[in-house]
Structures are given as C-alpha cells and as structure tokens.
Write an enzyme that holds these catalytic residues in place. Structure first.
Site, PDB file in Angstrom:
ATOM      1  N   ALA A 179      -0.966   7.484   1.128  1.00  0.00           N
ATOM      2  CA  ALA A 179      -2.200   8.262   1.185  1.00  0.00           C
ATOM      3  C   ALA A 179      -2.727   8.311   2.620  1.00  0.00           C
ATOM      4  O   ALA A 179      -2.298   7.553   3.490  1.00  0.00           O
ATOM      5  CB  ALA A 179      -3.241   7.652   0.257  1.00  0.00           C
ATOM      6  N   LYS A 205       7.463   9.741   2.278  1.00  0.00           N
ATOM      7  CA  LYS A 205       6.704  10.990   2.367  1.00  0.00           C
ATOM      8  C   LYS A 205       5.256  10.601   2.639  1.00  0.00           C
ATOM      9  O   LYS A 205       4.561  10.101   1.757  1.00  0.00           O
ATOM     10  CB  LYS A 205       6.786  11.810   1.084  1.00  0.00           C
ATOM     11  N   GLY A 245       7.122  16.310  -2.889  1.00  0.00           N
ATOM     12  CA  GLY A 245       6.683  15.104  -3.589  1.00  0.00           C
ATOM     13  C   GLY A 245       7.193  15.054  -5.010  1.00  0.00           C
ATOM     14  O   GLY A 245       7.678  14.008  -5.476  1.00  0.00           O
ATOM     15  N   GLY A 284      -2.394   6.771  -4.354  1.00  0.00           N
ATOM     16  CA  GLY A 284      -3.182   7.991  -4.474  1.00  0.00           C
ATOM     17  C   GLY A 284      -4.165   7.897  -5.619  1.00  0.00           C
ATOM     18  O   GLY A 284      -4.557   6.810  -6.041  1.00  0.00           O
ATOM     19  N   GLU A 301      -0.402   2.259  -6.834  1.00  0.00           N
ATOM     20  CA  GLU A 301      -1.597   1.725  -6.165  1.00  0.00           C
ATOM     21  C   GLU A 301      -2.628   2.850  -6.165  1.00  0.00           C
ATOM     22  O   GLU A 301      -2.618   3.722  -5.287  1.00  0.00           O
ATOM     23  CB  GLU A 301      -1.266   1.280  -4.738  1.00  0.00           C
ATOM     24  N   CYS A 353      -9.567   2.190  -0.822  1.00  0.00           N
ATOM     25  CA  CYS A 353      -9.488   2.031  -2.283  1.00  0.00           C
ATOM     26  C   CYS A 353     -10.240   0.782  -2.720  1.00  0.00           C
ATOM     27  O   CYS A 353     -10.625   0.657  -3.889  1.00  0.00           O
ATOM     28  CB  CYS A 353      -8.045   2.006  -2.756  1.00  0.00           C
ATOM     29  N   GLU A 369     -15.186   7.173  -9.283  1.00  0.00           N
ATOM     30  CA  GLU A 369     -14.963   6.847  -7.870  1.00  0.00           C
ATOM     31  C   GLU A 369     -15.135   8.097  -7.010  1.00  0.00           C
ATOM     32  O   GLU A 369     -14.520   9.126  -7.269  1.00  0.00           O
ATOM     33  CB  GLU A 369     -13.555   6.283  -7.674  1.00  0.00           C
ATOM     34  N   GLY A 421     -10.668  -5.434   2.819  1.00  0.00           N
ATOM     35  CA  GLY A 421     -10.137  -6.273   3.889  1.00  0.00           C
ATOM     36  C   GLY A 421      -9.166  -7.342   3.430  1.00  0.00           C
ATOM     37  O   GLY A 421      -9.175  -8.462   3.928  1.00  0.00           O
ATOM     38  N   ALA A 422      -8.270  -7.002   2.492  1.00  0.00           N
ATOM     39  CA  ALA A 422      -7.299  -7.975   1.981  1.00  0.00           C
ATOM     40  C   ALA A 422      -6.282  -8.356   3.056  1.00  0.00           C
ATOM     41  O   ALA A 422      -5.926  -7.544   3.912  1.00  0.00           O
ATOM     42  CB  ALA A 422      -6.583  -7.400   0.765  1.00  0.00           C
TER      43      ALA A 422
END
Length: 540
Positions: A191, A216, A255, A271, A293, A327, A426, A488-489
């Site tokens: 993304a 991609k 895609g 995405g 994800e 995300c 979201e 912030g992982a």
C-alpha cells in the site's frame, strides 16, 4: 529459459501511444529536474522510469505521473507493466527460485545482509523519497527505510537458526523430524502508506527462507518501488544472481493477474478490508497461501489510574503520526468517565500546539504533513459531516487548509455513542473519536466490537487491569499494548491482526513460517516395519 525470455523483450519498437507520452513528458515541469531534488537522481531515477524489473528494466504499459502531495507538483513518471510483462516476471521468478532454493540458507542470509548494507548507503535519499511521495515527515521517511534495514539484520540471523524439530516416536528406533522448506514465488502487493518497509518485511524473510519475490507496489508511490528495487537489483548483479526479486508496477489488471496466478505460491496483500476479502477468496480458490494485512479501527483506553502525561503523548502521535494514515493509527480513545473532560481539554491544547507545524513534509519544522491524495481530503470532509449529523461535536479541527497540496487539520470529535456507524468505520485521515466509558470492562467491550482487530492499547497503573487486558477477557487484537501507542511497532514481534484485519503475520517472531511449507518426516532406522497405534497388518 531466463535467457530466452530476456531475448524476447529486446528490440521492441516504440508504439505510437508511447511516443505521444514522451512528447507530453518533455513539456511538463518535474521536481526531479530542480536542484533541491537532486537526491532523486542519486537513487538512479530519471524524469521517465521503467516500472518493470525481471533481470532487466522495461515497461510497456501506461505511463503514470507521481505527485508530491505537499505541493501538488509532478515528481517524475513511471512506465507501468502490462499483463504480458507480469506473466513474464512470474515465469522468470519461478525459474530464479529453482536456483535460489539450492543456495545454503546462511549464504542467502549473506545476500540479505548486503541488501541491508546497500540500503544504509542510500538511507538518506531513499527516506526523503518516501517522505516526498507519501507525504510523511522527514523523520518518518528515514524511519521507514531503517525498518527495512532492521528486518534485513533480523533475516541474516534467522538464516542460521530457523529450523524444525525432533519429535519422539512411539515406535522403537523411529525418529520424527519436522522440516520447513521454501514455498516458491512470493507475490507482494503493498500500500502507499508504507511503500518501502512492508515490501522489506516480506522480501527479507522470504529471501532468507529460500523463496523468490515479485512485487507490485502501490500505483501512487511508484518511484519508491523503482528506487528500492534498483538498490536490491544492484546487490543481485554484483553477486551474479538471477532476479530473485522482481517488480511489476501496474494497474488493477496486473494486480488481479498476480492474485490469480497459480505459480504465485504465497500472496502478501496490504490494503483495504474489502479488497483484501476479494484477494483472500481468489487465492483460496486456487488453494494458494495468503497473508492479509488490512484495516484497523484501533482504540486507546485511558483507565482511571493512567499516567495522564504519557497517555496524552501517546494519543498525539497515535492519532496524528503519518497524518492519520497508518493502519495502526489511533481512531478511538476510550476514556474513563472521571478523566474524560480533563483529557479532552488537555488533548485539544496539545493539538493547538501542532497547527504552526503543519507544512511540507520535507521542511525541518514540520510535524504534520499532507494527506496523500484528494480522495483522502474528500473522505475527511465527508466523515466529519457525517459525524456532526449523528450528533458529534468537533472539539478541535475539522477544516481543510487552503494551500497547495492536500492539508487538513487534525480533528477531535466527541459526543458520539460508541457504536455510531461513523465510529465503527475506518477513515484514513487524522480524525479521532473520544468516547466516555464507565469502567475498563466496558472499554474492552467497545474496543472489541468493531470489525477489525489490528492494534490496541491501554494506559493503566493497575496491574490487575493490565493482565486482564492481555488475557482471554481482554483485547481481541493482534497487537495488545500497555502504556504505549497503538502505532510504531518494532520488527522483532510478529505484525498483524485478527478478524477483518485478515489474520496474517509478517516481520518478526515466527512469522517466517508463513513463507515456508512444513514437512513431517518419519525415519525408521530399526530394520523392521512397525505400524503406529499398535496396528498389526501382515501376512507370512
């Protein structure tokens, strides 16, 4: 086969449409031609760039322009690939895998180490490109490239220690082994908000475990994809390796073809939830493996015992970092009713301090850059209007800034019920809903009631509440933090979420297993055949 496919792509004539694109290109002003953006050329970029790599560079699809969201100006163009070129990349990736899987894992790790070192050389210009093309501030762009470097370091160590196990057998002089072997070609669709790091998470681990990779990148951040692939390709060239990493920028047809092709053994998709649902179904249709994800509607809970200063600082970065386009961005803050009013008052004061620091993402004083596109601005406006119609109050912000680029005010909305439709949806923008809860149990229930299950955090000094939060009665998310932000992982832990977030895991811990197939091996070294469970089946 690789040489044959390369030969087929040489000497192709320039089509009439491509000639027109080149003529238009010469008449437009691009940032890459301005001296202050010379770092773009340091990365090997030009005004017009091929967007397909499979051992050599090409691109016969539509030419797209990359824009700076901070000014609206064109940066440079990329010639995308078409479906035929994608299929060629897939074929070459499969052939490259057949060689790469024979390379000892620690030697593969050495190649990944070199990729990490090459990224270190180009960290400054590549990080600036990430900032320029995405809209994230300078330190975040540098941090994103550092994340790729870190996962390379992690993968180097992993290449020497990832292993199966030895299992006791119930049969005398039998041994059960477990082995993890590479899958084959790994497809990565990333993304725009993390155009470098998410590819890095996948590529470093996939390569170390013996797979080849085909990427991609997002259509709106093609220059990061090209520049990153150039860095990786140089390491492969120096080591006389086949194109175990490929790139095919392209449209939805590219895609969809990547998702549907049976030769792609694992597809990692980052995405939206809706697109991810479609991707998951399509990959399952062909019995492929998938890592999803997807979105997050992440909550930060503030308990009555919370350290208020820490919670406010966490909310500030959690809500506004990357201008609300992670995300893992904090979308909801659930505050104990005793602290709600004072918390909102203190948070609005902190937000006010940021207004003078909204600006172009590469300016040194900027803490809040632009959102990525006009679509983000439109979604921001529509969401705020919907929230007001539902009875919400804009406690801070709510306006689009009148200046070149895509700038909006970070926004706080209060007074909505926890289950309002707009709260449960979201929106990729710096909007947070502050909710008032009676206790931690109610706050946990609200945390868990949304469709997604990516990240969550609680601020508490109560050890009982902390352990409830991380236990079976607590957060149902993949990331369950205590006294820190939802975003912030670090790369050391597995990254991913539950429910509509997709269930995938990438990066650290044992996420490497996603890129392998497991084999259970029984070895009989007794000299006689014996069945398990005491079964007797024989004739004299």
């Amino acid at each position: 086969m690789i040489a044959h496919l390369r030969h087929l792509t040489r000497g192709l004539p320039v089509q009439r449409g491509q000639l027109k694109q080149l003529q238009q290109l010469r008449s437009v002003s691009y940032l890459i031609d301005q001296p202050e953006y010379s770092f773009l050329k340091d990365l090997g970029l030009e005004r017009d760039n091929p967007g397909v790599f499979s051992g050599h560079w090409q691109g016969r699809g539509k030419s797209i322009t990359s824009y700076d969201p901070g000014s609206g100006q064109a940066i440079a163009t990329v010639r995308q690939g078409n479906v035929q070129e994608l299929q060629q990349c897939i074929g070459l990736g499969v052939e490259a895998y057949k060689q790469w899987r024979q390379v000892p894992a620690p030697v593969r790790g050495e190649i990944v180490r070199q990729i990490g070192d090459e990224l270190r050389k180009y960290k400054e210009p590549l990080g600036k490109l990430v900032s320029l093309e995405v809209g994230k501030i300078y330190s975040e762009g540098q941090g994103e490239v550092q994340e790729f470097i870190d996962i390379c370091d992690y993968a180097v160590g992993l290449s020497r220690i990832y292993a199966g196990q030895l299992i006791n057998s119930e049969r005398a002089e039998h041994t059960i082994l477990e082995a993890w072997r590479p899958l084959g070609l790994v497809g990565v669709i990333s993304a725009y908000n993390f155009p470098n790091a998410v590819f890095g998470w996948n590529a470093a681990i996939a390569l170390a475990t013996g797979n080849s990779v085909l990427w991609k990148g997002a259509p709106s951040t093609p220059l990061v994809s090209v520049a990153t692939t150039r860095i990786v390709a140089e390491v492969l060239r120096r080591n006389n390796l086949p194109a175990v990493v490929g790139l095919c920028q392209g449209g939805t047809d590219v895609g969809a073809t990547l998702v549907a092709d049976k030769r792609v053994n694992l597809l990692s998709f980052t995405g939206s939830c809706q697109t991810g649902r479609d991707v998951g179904v399509e990959v399952q249709r062909r019995f492929g493996k998938v890592i999803l994800e997807l979105g997050g509607n992440n909550a930060l809970i503030v308990d009555a015992s919370a350290n208020m200063k820490m919670a406010l600082d966490a909310a500030l970065f959690g809500c506004i970092g990357t201008t609300g386009q992670r995300c893992t961005t904090t979308r909801r803050i659930i505050v104990h009713e005793q602290l709600h009013d004072s918390f909102v008052d203190a948070l609005t004061k902190k937000y006010a301090q940021l207004l003078p620091r909204i600006g172009h993402q590469l300016e040194a004083q900027t803490l809040v850059g632009p959102v990525h596109t006009q679509q983000n601005v439109d979604n921001y406006k529509a969401t705020i209007e919907e929230a007001k119609l539902l009875g919400g109050t804009v406690a801070f912000g709510g306006s689009v800034l009148s200046r070149p680029g895509y700038y909006v005010e970070p926004t706080i909305i209060t007074g909505l019920p926890h289950d309002a439709s707009v709260v449960h949806r979201e929106t990729f923008a710096p909007i947070v809903y502050v909710l008032k809860a009676r206790n931690v149990d109610e706050a946990i229930a609200w945390n868990n009631e949304v469709e997604q299950g990516l990240s969550s955090a609680i601020f508490t000094e109560n050890i009982g509440q902390a352990f409830k939060w991380i236990g079976a009665q607590g957060s149902d998310c993949g990331i369950v933090n205590i006294n820190t932000t939802t975003n912030g992982a670090e790369i050391g832990g597995a990254f991913g979420g539950e429910k509509a977030t997709g269930g995938g895991r990438e990066s650290g811990s044992d996420a490497w297993k996603q890129y392998c197939k497991r084999a259970t091996i029984t070895v009989n070294h007794s000299g006689e055949l014996a069945c398990a469970q005491g079964v007797v089946f024989s004739v004299e």
